[in-house]
Design a protein around this motif. Structure first.
Motif, mmCIF file in Angstrom:
data_model
loop_
_atom_site.group_PDB
_atom_site.id
_atom_site.type_symbol
_atom_site.label_atom_id
_atom_site.label_comp_id
_atom_site.label_asym_id
_atom_site.label_seq_id
_atom_site.Cartn_x
_atom_site.Cartn_y
_atom_site.Cartn_z
ATOM 1 N N GLY A 124 -70.729 -81.866 99.770
ATOM 2 C CA GLY A 124 -70.786 -80.951 98.641
ATOM 3 C C GLY A 124 -72.100 -80.207 98.635
ATOM 4 N N ALA A 125 -72.204 -79.209 97.738
ATOM 5 C CA ALA A 125 -73.415 -78.406 97.597
ATOM 6 C C ALA A 125 -73.658 -78.114 96.129
ATOM 7 N N VAL A 126 -74.921 -78.176 95.716
ATOM 8 C CA VAL A 126 -75.305 -77.922 94.330
ATOM 9 C C VAL A 126 -76.418 -76.878 94.320
ATOM 10 N N ALA A 127 -76.242 -75.822 93.544
ATOM 11 C CA ALA A 127 -77.264 -74.792 93.362
ATOM 12 C C ALA A 127 -77.876 -74.962 91.978
ATOM 13 N N VAL A 128 -79.199 -75.120 91.915
ATOM 14 C CA VAL A 128 -79.902 -75.365 90.660
ATOM 15 C C VAL A 128 -80.671 -74.111 90.251
ATOM 16 N N ASP A 129 -80.228 -73.477 89.185
ATOM 17 C CA ASP A 129 -80.820 -72.258 88.620
ATOM 18 C C ASP A 129 -81.082 -71.209 89.697
ATOM 19 N N THR A 130 -80.033 -70.899 90.416
ATOM 20 C CA THR A 130 -80.078 -69.880 91.465
ATOM 21 C C THR A 130 -79.461 -68.590 90.940
ATOM 22 N N GLU B 157 -81.352 -73.868 80.642
ATOM 23 C CA GLU B 157 -81.078 -73.167 79.389
ATOM 24 C C GLU B 157 -81.963 -71.933 79.232
ATOM 25 N N HIS B 158 -83.218 -72.034 79.637
ATOM 26 C CA HIS B 158 -84.158 -70.912 79.529
ATOM 27 C C HIS B 158 -84.587 -70.426 80.915
ATOM 28 N N GLY B 159 -83.684 -70.529 81.881
ATOM 29 C CA GLY B 159 -84.000 -70.159 83.249
ATOM 30 C C GLY B 159 -83.545 -68.767 83.611
ATOM 31 N N GLU C 213 -75.326 -76.956 82.222
ATOM 32 C CA GLU C 213 -76.584 -76.480 81.649
ATOM 33 C C GLU C 213 -77.544 -77.638 81.428
ATOM 34 N N ILE C 214 -78.810 -77.456 81.842
ATOM 35 C CA ILE C 214 -79.874 -78.418 81.575
ATOM 36 C C ILE C 214 -80.597 -77.954 80.308
ATOM 37 N N PRO C 215 -80.443 -78.665 79.184
ATOM 38 C CA PRO C 215 -81.021 -78.197 77.924
ATOM 39 C C PRO C 215 -82.541 -78.172 77.954
ATOM 40 N N LEU C 216 -83.091 -77.153 77.311
ATOM 41 C CA LEU C 216 -84.533 -76.964 77.113
ATOM 42 C C LEU C 216 -85.279 -76.586 78.383
ATOM 43 N N ALA C 217 -84.608 -76.572 79.515
ATOM 44 C CA ALA C 217 -85.292 -76.358 80.792
ATOM 45 C C ALA C 217 -85.573 -74.883 81.044
ATOM 46 N N ALA C 218 -86.708 -74.622 81.692
ATOM 47 C CA ALA C 218 -86.990 -73.309 82.257
ATOM 48 C C ALA C 218 -86.595 -73.339 83.737
ATOM 49 N N ILE D 128 -89.867 -79.601 87.113
ATOM 50 C CA ILE D 128 -91.239 -79.712 86.622
ATOM 51 C C ILE D 128 -91.284 -79.857 85.103
ATOM 52 N N ASP D 129 -90.387 -79.199 84.379
ATOM 53 C CA ASP D 129 -90.447 -79.326 82.912
ATOM 54 C C ASP D 129 -89.404 -80.276 82.331
ATOM 55 N N GLN D 130 -88.261 -80.446 83.019
ATOM 56 C CA GLN D 130 -87.221 -81.364 82.538
ATOM 57 C C GLN D 130 -86.693 -82.222 83.697
ATOM 58 N N PRO D 131 -87.581 -82.924 84.393
ATOM 59 C CA PRO D 131 -87.143 -83.651 85.593
ATOM 60 C C PRO D 131 -86.137 -84.755 85.317
ATOM 61 N N LEU D 132 -86.308 -85.509 84.236
ATOM 62 C CA LEU D 132 -85.389 -86.613 83.969
ATOM 63 C C LEU D 132 -84.024 -86.108 83.528
ATOM 64 N N SER D 133 -83.976 -84.975 82.846
ATOM 65 C CA SER D 133 -82.685 -84.374 82.508
ATOM 66 C C SER D 133 -81.965 -83.920 83.775
ATOM 67 N N LEU D 134 -82.723 -83.383 84.728
ATOM 68 C CA LEU D 134 -82.125 -82.987 86.001
ATOM 69 C C LEU D 134 -81.581 -84.208 86.736
ATOM 70 N N VAL D 135 -82.348 -85.289 86.775
ATOM 71 C CA VAL D 135 -81.893 -86.516 87.420
ATOM 72 C C VAL D 135 -80.611 -87.020 86.766
#
Length: 291
Positions: free
Chosen positions: A130-136, A230-232, A254-259, A264-271
């Motif tokens: 599989g493939a995952v794109a993060v805020d691309t 969310e703020h990316g 959506e990763i809440p509160l993240a830029a 770097i700002d919401q690492p545990l939410s990303l995990v």
């Protein structure tokens, strides 16, 4: 938020490796042992490097092999005369095989690295889990490209007399607030290299010139997911367009509160989001789109 967990993650055992891809040494970092689950390849964004994932990778290495790549022109890898998405995708698959994350790895890419992940899924999807794109931000220039084009950043590399003076000039593109201080400091410190008694950045400014766009967004031959901050840089309507283009079989999370720089700002939410996705993909069958 206490940052003790960052210290613990950065102390995790890690292996260093390199593989030659078309005459260029491609370096990587690896955690964990090969297991029953698909290995993971983590792909950084433009002008970044593998160590952006140092605090993330250990969360997945208990039962998987996890490899973080330095794409050519980045980190400790060699440079090329020309940088192309398809060649970067080849580097990802080569590192997966050499680093023990194969034979069918899951590729997770941030920002420009998300384009590399989707390119690999489109061109070599049968070789991926599989493939995952993060805020691309598909269909738009990456923020690093915009800054380079406007001559705001990523021009000829400056040299600094001391490591401390260089670190004072480190900044994220785009800039953002709310970063986990220990993560930000670690990434800044590992972005530098010493050259003839002075200090400079590791990336090749030429990565933003003429590397070509990714292959068109078409239904790949493997699972794909899209994460947006969310703020990316990926507005909700772009996420919907991506899902539409890929046949409505792609989750948009959506990763809440993240830029933009989510790790770097919401690492545990990303995990947490990635762990949830992997748990679902491990115990479910891929959706087959109707003809």
């Amino acid at each position: 938020m206490t940052e003790d967990w960052v210290t613990d993650a950065l102390r995790a055992d890690v292996e260093l490796g390199a593989v030659d891809v078309d005459g260029v040494p491609i370096h990587y970092r690896a955690w964990g042992e090969p297991g029953d689950e698909a290995g993971i390849v983590l792909v950084h964004g433009g002008a970044a490097h593998s160590r952006w994932w140092d605090h993330i990778a250990p969360f997945f290495s208990a039962d998987r092999r996890v490899v973080a790549i330095d794409l050519s022109g980045h980190g400790d890898s060699g440079r090329r005369d020309e940088y192309l998405m398809a060649r970067w995708a080849d580097e990802v698959l080569a590192v997966a095989a050499h680093g023990g994350a194969g034979p069918h790895p899951l590729v997770i890419g941030h920002s420009m690295g998300g384009m590399v992940a989707i390119t690999a899924a489109r061109l070599r999807g049968t070789e991926l889990a599989g493939a995952v794109a993060v805020d691309t931000p598909f269909w738009e220039d990456q923020p690093e490209e915009q800054a380079a084009g406007a001559q705001q950043a990523f021009g000829p590399l400056r040299r600094y007399d001391s490591r401390e003076s260089a670190l004072k000039r480190f900044k994220l593109i785009p800039e953002q607030d709310g970063n986990v201080a220990a993560v930000y400091a670690h990434i800044a410190e590992t972005s530098l290299k010493e050259v003839d008694g002075s200090w400079t950045w590791k990336f090749d400014p030429n990565v933003f010139r003429g590397r070509g766009r990714p292959v068109p967004l078409e239904l790949p031959q493997c699972r794909v997911a899209v994460f947006r901050a969310e703020h990316g840089l990926v507005p909700l309507d772009m996420g919907e367009r991506i899902a539409e283009r890929l046949g409505r079989v792609v989750p948009v999370v959506e990763i809440p509160l993240a830029a933009h720089h989510v790790m770097i700002d919401q690492p545990l939410s990303l995990v947490t989001a990635l762990r949830t996705l992997l748990a679902d993909w491990t115990h479910s069958e891929p959706h087959k789109p109707s003809a």
